[in-house]
Enzyme design. Sequence first.
Site, PDB file in Angstrom:
ATOM      1  N   GLN A   1      31.481 -16.343  17.990  1.00  0.00           N
ATOM      2  CA  GLN A   1      32.536 -15.497  18.556  1.00  0.00           C
ATOM      3  C   GLN A   1      33.923 -16.117  18.410  1.00  0.00           C
ATOM      4  O   GLN A   1      34.922 -15.418  18.553  1.00  0.00           O
ATOM      5  CB  GLN A   1      32.253 -15.198  20.033  1.00  0.00           C
ATOM      6  CG  GLN A   1      31.043 -14.297  20.230  1.00  0.00           C
ATOM      7  CD  GLN A   1      30.771 -14.057  21.691  1.00  0.00           C
ATOM      8  OE1 GLN A   1      30.045 -14.818  22.335  1.00  0.00           O
ATOM      9  NE2 GLN A   1      31.379 -13.015  22.232  1.00  0.00           N
TER      10      GLN A   1
ATOM     11  N   CYS B   1      30.812  -7.596  26.664  1.00  0.00           N
ATOM     12  CA  CYS B   1      30.915  -8.693  25.705  1.00  0.00           C
ATOM     13  C   CYS B   1      32.378  -8.955  25.384  1.00  0.00           C
ATOM     14  O   CYS B   1      33.150  -8.016  25.196  1.00  0.00           O
ATOM     15  CB  CYS B   1      30.143  -8.324  24.439  1.00  0.00           C
ATOM     16  SG  CYS B   1      30.171  -9.577  23.156  1.00  0.00           S
ATOM     17  N   LEU B   2      32.733 -10.223  25.306  1.00  0.00           N
ATOM     18  CA  LEU B   2      34.107 -10.583  24.962  1.00  0.00           C
ATOM     19  C   LEU B   2      34.469 -10.137  23.549  1.00  0.00           C
ATOM     20  O   LEU B   2      35.647  -9.941  23.240  1.00  0.00           O
ATOM     21  CB  LEU B   2      34.313 -12.095  25.109  1.00  0.00           C
ATOM     22  CG  LEU B   2      34.139 -12.637  26.532  1.00  0.00           C
ATOM     23  CD1 LEU B   2      34.251 -14.157  26.543  1.00  0.00           C
ATOM     24  CD2 LEU B   2      35.153 -12.005  27.480  1.00  0.00           C
TER      25      LEU B   2
ATOM     26  N   HIS C   1      23.894 -13.114  19.482  1.00  0.00           N
ATOM     27  CA  HIS C   1      25.072 -13.435  18.670  1.00  0.00           C
ATOM     28  C   HIS C   1      24.722 -14.421  17.551  1.00  0.00           C
ATOM     29  O   HIS C   1      25.243 -14.311  16.442  1.00  0.00           O
ATOM     30  CB  HIS C   1      26.189 -14.046  19.531  1.00  0.00           C
ATOM     31  CG  HIS C   1      26.995 -13.045  20.279  1.00  0.00           C
ATOM     32  ND1 HIS C   1      27.780 -12.105  19.662  1.00  0.00           N
ATOM     33  CD2 HIS C   1      27.154 -12.850  21.610  1.00  0.00           C
ATOM     34  CE1 HIS C   1      28.383 -11.365  20.576  1.00  0.00           C
ATOM     35  NE2 HIS C   1      28.016 -11.799  21.767  1.00  0.00           N
TER      36      HIS C   1
ATOM     37  N   HIS D   1      21.466 -12.356  25.479  1.00  0.00           N
ATOM     38  CA  HIS D   1      22.661 -11.724  24.900  1.00  0.00           C
ATOM     39  C   HIS D   1      23.372 -12.694  23.953  1.00  0.00           C
ATOM     40  O   HIS D   1      23.704 -12.349  22.821  1.00  0.00           O
ATOM     41  CB  HIS D   1      23.601 -11.295  26.040  1.00  0.00           C
ATOM     42  CG  HIS D   1      24.933 -10.792  25.604  1.00  0.00           C
ATOM     43  ND1 HIS D   1      25.295  -9.473  25.717  1.00  0.00           N
ATOM     44  CD2 HIS D   1      26.006 -11.428  25.070  1.00  0.00           C
ATOM     45  CE1 HIS D   1      26.532  -9.326  25.252  1.00  0.00           C
ATOM     46  NE2 HIS D   1      26.985 -10.499  24.855  1.00  0.00           N
ATOM     47  N   GLU D   2      23.586 -13.927  24.419  1.00  0.00           N
ATOM     48  CA  GLU D   2      24.294 -14.917  23.598  1.00  0.00           C
ATOM     49  C   GLU D   2      23.461 -15.327  22.388  1.00  0.00           C
ATOM     50  O   GLU D   2      23.990 -15.547  21.298  1.00  0.00           O
ATOM     51  CB  GLU D   2      24.681 -16.141  24.428  1.00  0.00           C
ATOM     52  CG  GLU D   2      25.655 -15.847  25.567  1.00  0.00           C
ATOM     53  CD  GLU D   2      26.917 -15.133  25.142  1.00  0.00           C
ATOM     54  OE1 GLU D   2      27.372 -15.301  23.992  1.00  0.00           O
ATOM     55  OE2 GLU D   2      27.487 -14.395  25.967  1.00  0.00           O
TER      56      GLU D   2
ATOM     57  N   GLY E   1      29.664 -16.120  29.253  1.00  0.00           N
ATOM     58  CA  GLY E   1      28.945 -16.733  28.147  1.00  0.00           C
ATOM     59  C   GLY E   1      29.717 -16.543  26.857  1.00  0.00           C
ATOM     60  O   GLY E   1      30.482 -15.581  26.720  1.00  0.00           O
TER      61      GLY E   1
END
Length: 172
Positions: A51, A94-95, A140, A136-137, A46
């Site tokens: 991001q 997480c990225l 962000h 989660h996304e 995701g």
Amino acid sequence: MTIRKILTAPDPRLRKISEPVEKVDDELRRLMDDMLETMYDAPGIGLAAIQVGVAKRVIVMDLAEKDQEPEPRYFVNPEILNPDEKTTPYEEGCLSVPDFYEEVDRPISCRIKYLDYDGNPQEEEATGLFAVCIQHEMDHLEGILFVDHISRLKRERILKKLRKEQKLAASA
């Protein structure tokens, strides 16, 4: 499609609240295509637009297993409706917080409303990994990282390590 640079904590841009998208057009679809390519390259499951430094309420996701055909999903202006009161822990990564994983408690299911890749309104139930990932996304989009859901001590330790790694990389 272009692979974009993924911002990593503690970059202050990750704390910015994303703006709603006014319309789904070719420019936005290019952004979503770039985001998907970036996510696959990372690799991740995701990615929120913030991001990659774009403060728009856009998420891409693909929960297909490695041996399955890709199943890309696009969420524009997503909203969570009726999150379940029951929560469950799930180990998240997480990225934007690379190489760190911690358990986070999230509602086990929720209903989501969003616009798809073509701008069509959608509504569906999210459960399991899909529910965890969309929540989660969507964090962000509000300037929240998964480490904000863990203890202050653990969060500070992770952010300190990331700052140190970034300083080392910058001086190399």
